[in-house]
Design a protein around this motif. Structure first.
Motif, short mmCIF file in Angstrom:
data_model
loop_
_atom_site.label_atom_id
_atom_site.label_comp_id
_atom_site.label_asym_id
_atom_site.label_seq_id
_atom_site.Cartn_x
_atom_site.Cartn_y
_atom_site.Cartn_z
N CYS A 5 0.65 -1.35 -0.09
CA CYS A 5 -0.02 -0.05 0.04
C CYS A 5 0.69 1.10 -0.14
O CYS A 5 0.55 2.11 -0.60
CB CYS A 5 -1.06 -0.17 1.20
N TYR A 6 2.04 1.09 0.71
CA TYR A 6 2.83 2.22 0.84
C TYR A 6 3.49 2.63 -0.64
O TYR A 6 3.58 3.70 -1.12
CB TYR A 6 3.92 2.11 1.73
N ILE A 7 4.04 1.54 -1.17
CA ILE A 7 4.79 1.82 -2.43
C ILE A 7 3.63 2.16 -3.64
O ILE A 7 4.00 3.14 -4.25
CB ILE A 7 5.40 0.41 -2.93
N VAL A 8 2.45 1.46 -3.60
CA VAL A 8 1.38 1.91 -4.60
C VAL A 8 0.94 3.23 -4.34
O VAL A 8 0.87 4.20 -5.16
CB VAL A 8 0.31 1.10 -4.52
N GLY A 19 13.60 1.95 -0.47
CA GLY A 19 14.03 0.34 -0.46
C GLY A 19 14.32 -0.12 -1.90
O GLY A 19 13.56 0.35 -2.68
N ILE A 20 14.79 -1.03 -1.76
CA ILE A 20 15.10 -1.89 -3.07
C ILE A 20 13.92 -2.15 -3.80
O ILE A 20 13.69 -2.14 -5.01
CB ILE A 20 16.13 -2.96 -3.23
N ASP A 21 12.93 -2.68 -3.01
CA ASP A 21 11.48 -3.08 -3.56
C ASP A 21 10.98 -1.82 -4.12
O ASP A 21 10.40 -2.03 -5.41
CB ASP A 21 10.67 -3.74 -2.53
N PHE A 22 10.85 -0.91 -3.64
CA PHE A 22 10.23 0.50 -4.09
C PHE A 22 11.11 1.04 -5.33
O PHE A 22 10.43 1.42 -6.49
CB PHE A 22 10.27 1.56 -3.09
#
Length: 73
Positions: A5-8, A19-22
């Protein structure tokens, strides 16, 4: 769920990358947009990639899919 939810929710805000995922989502989003952008010249494509891409895979995909040569990495 909270992380997704944060990234989206922040995927259009470069300053929110934490972070790397983002970073991976950021690069994928830009790459998709650039693939369909027929108005941007090669110089600006390269500038955009160099300013936004941090992962080796993202840079490799940008070179392959956008057909650009990155002189500085």
């Amino acid at each position: 769920t909270e992380r997704v939810c944060y990234i989206v929710g922040h995927h259009h805000t470069k300053a929110s990358i934490d972070g790397i995922d983002f970073q991976i989502v950021w690069e994928a989003d830009i790459l998709e947009a650039l693939k369909f952008d027929r108005k941007t010249d090669t110089k600006n494509l390269i500038k955009t990639v160099l300013e936004n891409f941090r992962t080796a895979t993202g840079l490799k995909l940008a070179r392959e899919q956008l057909g650009i040569h990155l002189t500085h990495q």
